[in-house]
Design a protein around this motif. Structure first.
Motif, PDB file in Angstrom:
ATOM      1  N   ALA D  87       0.848  -1.191   0.000  1.00 43.23           N
ATOM      2  CA  ALA D  87       0.000   0.000   0.000  1.00 43.23           C
ATOM      3  C   ALA D  87       0.880   1.236   0.000  1.00 43.23           C
ATOM      4  CB  ALA D  87      -0.908   0.004   1.223  1.00 43.23           C
ATOM      5  N   GLN D  88       1.933   1.165   0.798  1.00 42.36           N
ATOM      6  CA  GLN D  88       2.849   2.299   0.881  1.00 42.36           C
ATOM      7  C   GLN D  88       3.551   2.531  -0.450  1.00 42.36           C
ATOM      8  OE1 GLN D  88       3.068   4.319   3.195  1.00 42.36           O
ATOM      9  NE2 GLN D  88       5.071   5.261   3.225  1.00 42.36           N
ATOM     10  N   ARG D  89       3.816   1.444  -1.177  1.00 44.86           N
ATOM     11  CA  ARG D  89       4.581   1.585  -2.413  1.00 44.86           C
ATOM     12  C   ARG D  89       3.698   1.900  -3.613  1.00 44.86           C
ATOM     13  NH1 ARG D  89       7.160  -3.890  -2.921  1.00 44.86           N
ATOM     14  NH2 ARG D  89       8.138  -3.077  -4.793  1.00 44.86           N
ATOM     15  N   TYR D  90       2.625   1.085  -3.775  1.00 41.48           N
ATOM     16  CA  TYR D  90       1.895   1.137  -5.038  1.00 41.48           C
ATOM     17  C   TYR D  90       0.715   2.109  -5.048  1.00 41.48           C
ATOM     18  CZ  TYR D  90       4.326  -3.331  -5.801  1.00 41.48           C
ATOM     19  OH  TYR D  90       5.264  -4.312  -5.936  1.00 41.48           O
ATOM     20  N   ASP D  91       0.063   2.285  -3.899  1.00 44.76           N
ATOM     21  CA  ASP D  91      -1.211   3.002  -3.898  1.00 44.76           C
ATOM     22  C   ASP D  91      -1.109   4.412  -4.438  1.00 44.76           C
ATOM     23  OD1 ASP D  91      -1.973   0.751  -2.671  1.00 44.76           O
ATOM     24  OD2 ASP D  91      -3.053   1.720  -1.039  1.00 44.76           O
ATOM     25  N   PHE D  92      -0.032   5.098  -4.065  1.00 41.60           N
ATOM     26  CA  PHE D  92       0.004   6.525  -4.342  1.00 41.60           C
ATOM     27  C   PHE D  92       0.508   6.856  -5.740  1.00 41.60           C
ATOM     28  CE2 PHE D  92      -0.631   6.169   0.087  1.00 41.60           C
ATOM     29  CZ  PHE D  92      -1.397   7.274   0.418  1.00 41.60           C
ATOM     30  N   VAL D  93       0.737   5.823  -6.536  1.00 44.70           N
ATOM     31  CA  VAL D  93       1.024   6.081  -7.945  1.00 44.70           C
ATOM     32  C   VAL D  93      -0.237   6.667  -8.579  1.00 44.70           C
ATOM     33  CG1 VAL D  93       1.571   5.020 -10.151  1.00 44.70           C
ATOM     34  CG2 VAL D  93       2.701   4.232  -8.085  1.00 44.70           C
ATOM     35  N   PHE D  94      -1.376   6.133  -8.157  1.00 45.33           N
ATOM     36  CA  PHE D  94      -2.646   6.616  -8.686  1.00 45.33           C
ATOM     37  C   PHE D  94      -3.415   7.333  -7.576  1.00 45.33           C
ATOM     38  CE2 PHE D  94      -1.749   2.672 -11.191  1.00 45.33           C
ATOM     39  CZ  PHE D  94      -1.372   3.329 -12.346  1.00 45.33           C
ATOM     40  N   VAL D  95      -4.576   7.853  -7.970  1.00 44.42           N
ATOM     41  CA  VAL D  95      -5.361   8.676  -7.050  1.00 44.42           C
ATOM     42  C   VAL D  95      -5.717   7.925  -5.766  1.00 44.42           C
ATOM     43  CG1 VAL D  95      -7.521   9.944  -6.806  1.00 44.42           C
ATOM     44  CG2 VAL D  95      -6.382   9.815  -9.034  1.00 44.42           C
ATOM     45  N   THR D  96      -5.378   8.538  -4.640  1.00 40.60           N
ATOM     46  CA  THR D  96      -5.821   7.968  -3.364  1.00 40.60           C
ATOM     47  C   THR D  96      -5.538   8.938  -2.235  1.00 40.60           C
ATOM     48  OG1 THR D  96      -5.783   5.988  -1.990  1.00 40.60           O
ATOM     49  CG2 THR D  96      -3.672   6.831  -2.680  1.00 40.60           C
ATOM     50  N   ASN D  97      -6.108   8.664  -1.085  1.00 43.29           N
ATOM     51  CA  ASN D  97      -5.623   9.286   0.140  1.00 43.29           C
ATOM     52  C   ASN D  97      -5.499   8.175   1.173  1.00 43.29           C
ATOM     53  OD1 ASN D  97      -8.210   8.799   0.989  1.00 43.29           O
ATOM     54  ND2 ASN D  97      -8.679  10.888   1.576  1.00 43.29           N
ATOM     55  N   ARG D  98      -5.084   8.534   2.354  1.00 42.76           N
ATOM     56  CA  ARG D  98      -4.792   7.501   3.355  1.00 42.76           C
ATOM     57  C   ARG D  98      -6.019   6.664   3.685  1.00 42.76           C
ATOM     58  NH1 ARG D  98      -0.048   5.463   3.840  1.00 42.76           N
ATOM     59  NH2 ARG D  98       1.487   7.088   3.596  1.00 42.76           N
TER      60      ARG D  98
END
Lengths: 225, 125, 298, 246
Positions: D87-98
């Motif tokens: 989650a720390q690595r891949y999630d923030f490549v695309f739209v998201t928040n915590r």
């Protein structure tokens, strides 16, 4: 107890770390994953279908319904009455015509005859000796292992059958099942189960009432009361 | 099409100059619509704001006029005005440099004129 | 409307300031170049803009909101750096299809078109690509997403010259079709100069300049001539760069104060513009004489 | 002016879920490997008990899916760790928040746990079916479909618990790498202290008893879900101020 428990947990932690290391290196692509998972799912579904469809009556042991057999056998030993034994099966039957006045009952080969012998008296004047071998064990090819019985020179010779070793796989519930059902936990199944599988064998000797019986020390006999 | 990146003349002036040349050589006629800032940006691979600045530079000099909602058009007398302006600003400057260089090299006026006459420009298509 | 606003923005790591007291704003629909040397704090600044890092001081506003942990900002912003952490088990096509679900303005035709143009196979895996191809794929994501705020951090690392040129052209063409706010960071201005509206030059976390490209071109002038004469004409504090040319000839880059040097022209003074890229290098150099200063006394 | 996109938290979490399920799909393959290994280890039975009647001896090999389930639970734990790290690595490549990232992680872990629990139980059935077909002298307890369903439910609940613990620890370790060393050390230290205090309070044991001594599936489910909710709530709180280090 807690020490073992702590040791176990350390092993588990080591296992997790090692497993995690390996798992993080397994990197199948999405399409490979789909194939693997698809095949595995099919295998599981097939296995469940097989499990419920297989004819299990032959070797089925419904453990819940199986008594321990211990008490009954004890009562049988005290009384010699075969009807105290549940689920008896005949393994073998021998019949001899005998006109002598006395009979020696002994093991054929100087060894102790393992199986308990029950003596039942028939009416006097009957000229036949009947020998029936019973077992309380399961009906499996391996457990059908009757002794040899011979009548020779006024002696009823009993021979221990060749020794057999029977391997059984006993599957109980998983711990996830036993926690919420009062089912059989495979790990709690003990000697009683083994005993009830193999069962107790007895040899019933039906003798004419008038016959004088001399029992050799190699044979244990229970007189029916 | 590329503007000269090494040329230190600001890009928007290079755009303006290119447009002036297009008007001079008749590619763009009077009252004809000129390229939009976006077309220019794409042609020269430059920021559209820069291209817009080049256009407005010419508009300020009344060489282009704006029709609301339609874009920029070449002003009626643009060609003549550009010609006059370039003679006054560019050519005179060049002549000045030419004469100064001739003087430095001690070339006589007659020799210089002869040189000019002998220049054989390849014909433009 | 200002799409990006920073006010006294600071980011400290221990006692080191990665970004120090930056105040600037970027209007919507413009291309801004963030220029600075390696370690100047470009990436830290951009990650704060993208909402990945929390400022130690000051404020960031993207589209009027604090970008940190902000879903609305995230939906309108894409941050592309030189190596994206993409799942290793998904091939390029699957990643593009995933990206399409996240960005409402996603342009599949442009994405697939660019992928094809740059000879990237849809079935290949990101981790197996070369550095340059990774960068190429990253910028394809950045362009096709068409986010109102698009941030590229050193996007051309490892690309060869032809691909870089194609990327800038692709970026411009897409920008013309759909104007948006683009921030492009680089340690070199040269290649991107023509694309930019304005440039933000930072050095050691601090703002050096924030000017439009035209202002930058007239920001300074280059003077060369007799050193004595030049030092009479020019104030010391205006000197940006100094280079000894001959025995008593000198080249100076000075702040353009609109001084009329025409009188000096006759004394052999030459005046010229300074290339924007050189100017940025001079402005962020520690020594006014550049590398020459190191060898001065030997 | 370019029109701005607005996105709803749940919509985004759903997109993230679809993405992360694919990104973490490799975990299913490792689950498969773990269960196959466990089944292989279980195929010869665990304990052997002999019973003799003089000339005959019966040896009982006890078969259960316990090892498969335990291995699968350990897998669920590492799956929690892995999803947290990814989650720390891949999630923030695309739209998201915590919050969206956490919610989608939980959904992914729910699916993984369900898959883990169901397949672990069914793999036990596979083992039994395999032994029935291949071995003579097989005796088994008939597992009724009802018992099978109970087994599946409880295995899924256990998996949920293990994966949530893994996820919580994973997020903690993401927050600060020191926790990755500190927490196991603390845990082991506590274990040794407990091991030495014979009659004293045994917290870890009582925590374990809290779950394994519960014989009502409904109350067990409540206990698990409550614990899982607490763990995820804590994970969300910890993560909310975390920076993204790509």
């Amino acid at each position: 107890m807690t020490g073992i428990f702590a040791g176990g947990l350390i092993i588990i932690i080591v296992l997790i770390s090692a497993g995690h290391f390996v798992i993080s290196r397994i990197k199948p692509s999405l399409s490979q994953t789909r194939i693997f998972v698809g095949i595995y799912l099919l295998l599981l579904i097939f296995a469940v279908a097989a499990f419920y469809c297989l004819d299990k009556t032959g070797s089925a042991l419904v453990l819940e319904n199986r008594g321990t057999g211990e008490n009954e056998f004890q009562r049988f030993l005290e009384t010699g009455r075969v009807e105290y034994l549940k689920g008896l099966r005949k393994l073998g039957r021998w019949s001899f015509t005998y006109r002598g006045q006395d009979l020696v009952l002994r093991s054929a080969d100087k060894e102790h005859f393992w199986t308990t012998v029950v003596v039942e008296r028939k009416e006097a004047g009957d000229e036949t000796i009947e020998v029936i071998c019973y077992t309380t064990g399961l009906q499996l090819p391996e457990t059908d292992n009757p002794p040899l019985v011979k009548l020779k020179d006024g002696q009823l010779l009993l021979t221990n059958p060749p020794p057999v070793e029977i391997n059984f796989y006993v599957a109980g519930y998983d711990f996830t099942m036993t926690q919420f059902t009062a089912g059989i936990d495979a790990n709690n199944v003990s000697h009683e189960l083994a005993q009830s599988i193999l069962g107790n064998q007895i040899v019933l000797v039906r003798l004419p009432g008038h016959l004088q019986l001399i029992v050799d020390e190699t044979v244990s006999v229970v007189e029916q009361k | 099409m590329y503007l000269n990146a090494d040329d230190l003349t600001p890009l928007y002036m290079q755009v303006a100059e290119w447009l002036e040349l297009e008007i001079l050589n008749g590619s763009l006629q009077s009252n004809e619509k000129v390229y939009s800032q976006y077309q220019l940006a794409e042609m020269f691979n430059i920021n559209p704001a820069t291209a817009a600045k080049g256009l407005s530079l010419l508009a300020e000099q009344n060489l282009l006029y704006k029709k609301r909602g339609l874009g920029m058009f070449v002003a009626p007398q643009a060609k003549e005005k550009i010609r006059a302006k370039r003679i006054k600003e560019n050519l005179q400057q060049l002549v000045l440099q030419l004469v100064a260089e001739a003087k430095r090299l001690q070339l006589s006026q007659a020799e210089l004129i002869a040189m000019i006459k002998n220049v054989d420009l390849p014909k433009e298509e | 409307m200002k799409n990006v606003e920073c006010n006294r923005l600071t980011k400290k790591y221990g006692s080191i300031y990665a970004v120090n007291d930056l105040t600037f704003s970027i209007p919507e629909n413009s291309i801004t170049g963030l220029i600075g040397r390696n370690g100047a704090g470009k990436t830290t600044l951009l990650k704060m803009l993208a909402g990945f890092l929390l400022p130690s001081g000051g404020t960031v506003r993207i589209l009027g909101q604090n970008p940190f942990n902000n879903l609305q900002v995230a939906a309108n912003l894409i941050f592309i750096d030189d190596e994206l952490a993409l799942p290793e088990n998904m091939n390029l096509g699957e990643i593009l299809d995933t990206a399409a679900t996240f960005y409402e303005n996603w342009q599949p035709d442009i994405a697939y078109g660019l992928l094809d143009y740059f000879s990237l196979d849809l079935r290949s895996y990101y981790q197996q690509l070369s550095k340059g191809m990774k960068s190429t794929f990253n910028v394809i994501l950045g362009i096709a997403a068409r986010c109102p705020i698009t941030i590229f951090d050193e996007p051309t690392v490892g690309m060869d010259a032809a691909v870089r040129k194609d990327f800038y052209r692709a970026l411009l063409k897409d920008y013309l079709q759909q104007p948006r706010t683009i921030i492009l960071s680089s340690h070199l201005l040269g290649e991107i100069e023509d694309l930019l509206d304005s440039i933000l030059l930072i050095d050691a976390g601090k703002k050096c300049l924030h000017l439009s490209m035209d202002e930058l071109r007239s920001y300074a002038v280059g003077l060369s001539g007799n050193s004595k004469l030049l030092h009479e004409l020019v104030k010391e504090e205006d000197i940006i760069f100094r280079q000894q040319l001959g025995k008593d000839k000198i080249y100076l880059v000075v702040r353009n104060r609109k001084i009329d040097f025409s009188a000096a022209r006759f004394k052999g003074l030459e005046i010229g513009p300074v290339p924007a890229n050189d100017l940025c290098v001079y402005l962020t150099a520690k020594h006014k004489g550049g590398i020459d200063d190191v060898f001065k006394h030997s | 002016m370019m029109s701005l996109s607005t996105v709803n938290l749940l919509t985004n979490a759903r997109r993230q879920f679809n993405y992360k399920l694919k990104a973490n799909a490799g975990l299913f393959v490792s689950l498969l490997a773990v269960q196959m290994l466990a089944a292989l280890l279980s195929a010869n039975g665990t304990v052997s008990i002999g019973w003799g009647t003089g000339n005959s001896v019966a040896y009982l090999r006890l078969i259960s899916g316990d090892v498969i389930i335990i291995f699968s639970l350990l897998w669920a734990f590492t799956a929690g760790l892995t999803v947290a790290a990814n989650a720390q690595r891949y999630d923030f490549v695309f739209v998201t928040n915590r919050l969206s990232s956490n919610l989608s992680s939980m959904a992914v872990l729910f699916i993984l746990s369900a898959g883990g629990g169901v397949s672990a139980t069914l793999c036990g059935i596979l083992l039994r079916a395999f032994l029935i077909i291949t071995k003579d002298g097989f005796i088994f307890t008939n597992i009724s479909p009802y018992v099978l369903l109970i087994g599946i439910c409880s295995a899924v609940l256990y998996s949920l618990l293990f994966s949530a613990v893994g996820y919580f620890l994973g997020i903690l370790a993401q927050r600060n790498k020191a926790y990755a060393i500190l927490l196991p050390a603390l845990f082991l230290g506590l274990l040794f202290v407990e091991a030495r205090s014979v009659g004293g309070t045994r917290h870890i044991l009582s925590v374990i008893h809290f779950f394994i001594r519960e014989s009502s599936l409904l109350i067990f489910a409540l206990k698990i879900l409550l614990t899982v909710a607490l763990l995820y709530g804590a994970a969300i709180l910890i993560a909310s101020k975390m920076e993204v280090r790509q």
